[in-house]
Design a protein around this motif. Structure first.
Motif, mmCIF file in Angstrom:
data_model
loop_
_atom_site.group_PDB
_atom_site.id
_atom_site.type_symbol
_atom_site.label_atom_id
_atom_site.label_comp_id
_atom_site.label_asym_id
_atom_site.label_seq_id
_atom_site.Cartn_x
_atom_site.Cartn_y
_atom_site.Cartn_z
ATOM 1 N N ASP A 79 0.822 -1.212 0.000
ATOM 2 C CA ASP A 79 0.000 0.000 0.000
ATOM 3 C C ASP A 79 0.856 1.263 0.000
ATOM 4 N N LEU A 80 1.995 1.243 0.689
ATOM 5 C CA LEU A 80 2.894 2.395 0.602
ATOM 6 C C LEU A 80 3.397 2.573 -0.823
ATOM 7 N N ASN A 81 3.654 1.485 -1.506
ATOM 8 C CA ASN A 81 4.079 1.604 -2.909
ATOM 9 C C ASN A 81 3.001 2.255 -3.783
ATOM 10 N N HIS A 82 1.723 2.073 -3.446
ATOM 11 C CA HIS A 82 0.663 2.773 -4.173
ATOM 12 C C HIS A 82 0.796 4.288 -3.990
ATOM 13 N N ILE A 83 1.076 4.712 -2.745
ATOM 14 C CA ILE A 83 1.272 6.141 -2.485
ATOM 15 C C ILE A 83 2.492 6.661 -3.245
ATOM 16 N N LEU A 84 3.563 5.878 -3.262
ATOM 17 C CA LEU A 84 4.781 6.305 -3.956
ATOM 18 C C LEU A 84 4.555 6.417 -5.458
ATOM 19 N N LYS A 85 3.863 5.445 -6.020
ATOM 20 C CA LYS A 85 3.580 5.476 -7.458
ATOM 21 C C LYS A 85 2.688 6.659 -7.804
ATOM 22 N N ALA A 86 1.645 6.885 -6.998
ATOM 23 C CA ALA A 86 0.711 7.980 -7.282
ATOM 24 C C ALA A 86 1.390 9.337 -7.156
ATOM 25 N N GLY A 87 2.326 9.486 -6.204
ATOM 26 C CA GLY A 87 2.979 10.770 -5.979
ATOM 27 C C GLY A 87 4.278 10.933 -6.731
ATOM 28 N N ARG A 88 4.714 9.852 -7.421
ATOM 29 C CA ARG A 88 5.984 9.866 -8.153
ATOM 30 C C ARG A 88 7.143 10.227 -7.227
ATOM 31 N N VAL A 89 7.184 9.519 -6.112
ATOM 32 C CA VAL A 89 8.214 9.729 -5.102
ATOM 33 C C VAL A 89 8.730 8.371 -4.647
ATOM 34 N N GLY A 90 9.720 8.382 -3.737
ATOM 35 C CA GLY A 90 10.234 7.169 -3.123
ATOM 36 C C GLY A 90 10.080 7.241 -1.620
ATOM 37 N N ALA A 91 10.605 6.234 -0.923
ATOM 38 C CA ALA A 91 10.509 6.236 0.540
ATOM 39 C C ALA A 91 11.631 5.426 1.148
ATOM 40 N N ARG A 92 12.000 5.827 2.361
ATOM 41 C CA ARG A 92 12.916 5.045 3.183
ATOM 42 C C ARG A 92 12.217 4.777 4.509
ATOM 43 N N LEU A 93 12.155 3.523 4.883
ATOM 44 C CA LEU A 93 11.512 3.154 6.136
ATOM 45 C C LEU A 93 12.542 2.888 7.222
ATOM 46 N N ASP A 94 12.197 3.260 8.436
ATOM 47 C CA ASP A 94 12.941 2.849 9.618
ATOM 48 C C ASP A 94 12.237 1.597 10.128
ATOM 49 N N TYR A 95 12.726 0.444 9.710
ATOM 50 C CA TYR A 95 12.018 -0.807 9.967
ATOM 51 C C TYR A 95 11.869 -1.093 11.458
ATOM 52 N N SER A 96 12.800 -0.592 12.263
ATOM 53 C CA SER A 96 12.710 -0.820 13.699
ATOM 54 C C SER A 96 11.578 -0.025 14.331
ATOM 55 N N SER A 97 11.060 0.982 13.634
ATOM 56 C CA SER A 97 9.988 1.823 14.176
ATOM 57 C C SER A 97 8.594 1.348 13.796
ATOM 58 N N ILE A 98 8.507 0.359 12.923
ATOM 59 C CA ILE A 98 7.200 -0.119 12.480
ATOM 60 C C ILE A 98 6.522 -0.864 13.633
ATOM 61 N N PRO A 99 5.363 -0.395 14.102
ATOM 62 C CA PRO A 99 4.688 -1.079 15.221
ATOM 63 C C PRO A 99 4.140 -2.427 14.770
ATOM 64 N N ARG A 100 4.413 -3.452 15.558
ATOM 65 C CA ARG A 100 3.986 -4.807 15.200
ATOM 66 C C ARG A 100 3.139 -5.399 16.315
ATOM 67 N N ASN A 101 2.155 -6.175 15.930
ATOM 68 C CA ASN A 101 1.397 -6.914 16.925
ATOM 69 C C ASN A 101 2.266 -8.006 17.541
ATOM 70 N N LYS A 102 1.905 -8.421 18.738
ATOM 71 C CA LYS A 102 2.704 -9.380 19.491
ATOM 72 C C LYS A 102 2.936 -10.662 18.684
ATOM 73 N N GLY A 103 4.203 -11.074 18.634
ATOM 74 C CA GLY A 103 4.556 -12.314 17.959
ATOM 75 C C GLY A 103 4.650 -12.225 16.455
ATOM 76 N N VAL A 104 4.539 -11.008 15.899
ATOM 77 C CA VAL A 104 4.533 -10.827 14.445
ATOM 78 C C VAL A 104 5.928 -10.434 13.963
ATOM 79 N N SER A 105 6.413 -11.094 12.934
ATOM 80 C CA SER A 105 7.713 -10.765 12.353
ATOM 81 C C SER A 105 7.620 -9.486 11.533
ATOM 82 N N LEU A 106 8.782 -8.905 11.231
ATOM 83 C CA LEU A 106 8.804 -7.706 10.398
ATOM 84 C C LEU A 106 8.196 -7.989 9.029
#
Length: 291
Positions: A206-233
């Motif tokens: 879904d983030l790639n949809h935003i990037l494609k629509a806006g003609r931009v890119g993105a860098r994620l801080d993967y350690s900051s992505i909130p995850r539910n308990k027991g869920v892998s990145l």
């Protein structure tokens, strides 16, 4: 070429060529909802979602939860556009030997969600099918000044999500999620995001949809992505069915939002990365697609 080669979104691109649109269509295929002319201060929003047995739910799941999900998916779409829901029609395909009680429980689930979010269910259709199919078409409204779309992200924006991701289907959260309508209305009134959508197919896709629509890119801080308990990145990035909001804010507003959150703690917003000008900086995605 077959569907598995073309893919879900490739198919949508093909079908768009056969979708006529009058001048009253402000925005058609390609966002969480269509945007239509309405009056001087508001747009009409129009969205639809279809749920299929053994893809989006199974018969072993609570029927009330299935009904809730059927309507809540579309409410989430309206929220992602910055608006509020109004009227729905519900069509259902039912196996001939299906228990009437089971179908009634599905509709009770929808009824509860409709009442919670002030949605009137005003019609629909019923047909005989081999498996249960539920389609909701939902109208909504949004002030013109508050309309949100996917295509406004700009380099330097912060990327946010509204909650923990991953494991929704396996845990059953996909039958209980609360559409982020209140958060969306708060954001559009107070902070005016540049781009926004809901996460249905997975954060990465879904983030790639935003990037494609806006003609931009993105860098994620993967350690900051909130995850539910027991869920892998990987699952947090790709599972989908989370129905959290994904949005971008310019840096100065992002800092203001974090300051507001530190003081109030009524909503939680999680910064997970930044938008860049490099269109090649996409997110590696294994998110769900139908084909």
């Amino acid at each position: 070429m077959n569907l598995s080669q073309l893919g879900e979104f490739g198919l949508i691109d093909v079908l768009k060529k056969y979708a006529p649109a009058s001048e009253t269509v402000i925005k058609g295929i390609g966002d969480d909802a269509a945007v239509l002319s309405y009056n001087k201060s508001e747009y009409l929003l129009f969205t639809t979602d279809m749920l299929a047995e053994d893809t989006h739910f199974t018969r072993r799941m609570p029927p009330g939860g299935i009904g809730h999900k059927a309507l809540a998916c579309s409410i989430s779409d309206i929220a992602a556009m910055g608006g509020w829901p109004t009227f729905a029609v519900v069509s259902i395909g039912i196996p001939q030997k299906m228990s009437v009680r089971f179908i009634k429980e599905i509709y009770k689930g929808m009824q509860h969600t409709a009442l919670t979010f002030n949605v009137s269910i005003v019609g629909g259709d019923t047909v005989k099918t081999d498996k249960i199919m539920i389609n909701v078409a939902l109208l909504g409204l949004v002030e013109k000044r508050n309309l949100m779309t996917r295509d406004g992200a700009k380099a330097g924006d912060w990327v946010f999500v509204t909650g923990a991701l991953g494991g929704s289907f396996k845990s059953g959260r996909h039958l209980k999620f609360i559409p982020r309508l209140a958060q969306a209305r708060f954001l559009v009134e107070k902070f005016k995001p540049h781009a926004m959508m809901d996460i249905s197919d997975g954060l990465a896709g879904d983030l790639n949809h935003i990037l494609k629509a806006g003609r931009v890119g993105a860098r994620l801080d993967y350690s900051s992505i909130p995850r539910n308990k027991g869920v892998s990145l990987s699952r947090a990035l790709n599972d989908g069915e989370d129905f959290e909001l994904l949005f971008t804010l310019p840096s100065i507003k992002a800092h203001s939002l974090m300051d507001w959150q530190a003081r109030h703690k009524s909503f939680y917003f999680y910064p997970i990365g930044t938008i860049t000008a490099d269109v090649k900086e996409k997110i590696n995605s294994k998110s769900f697609t139908h084909f």
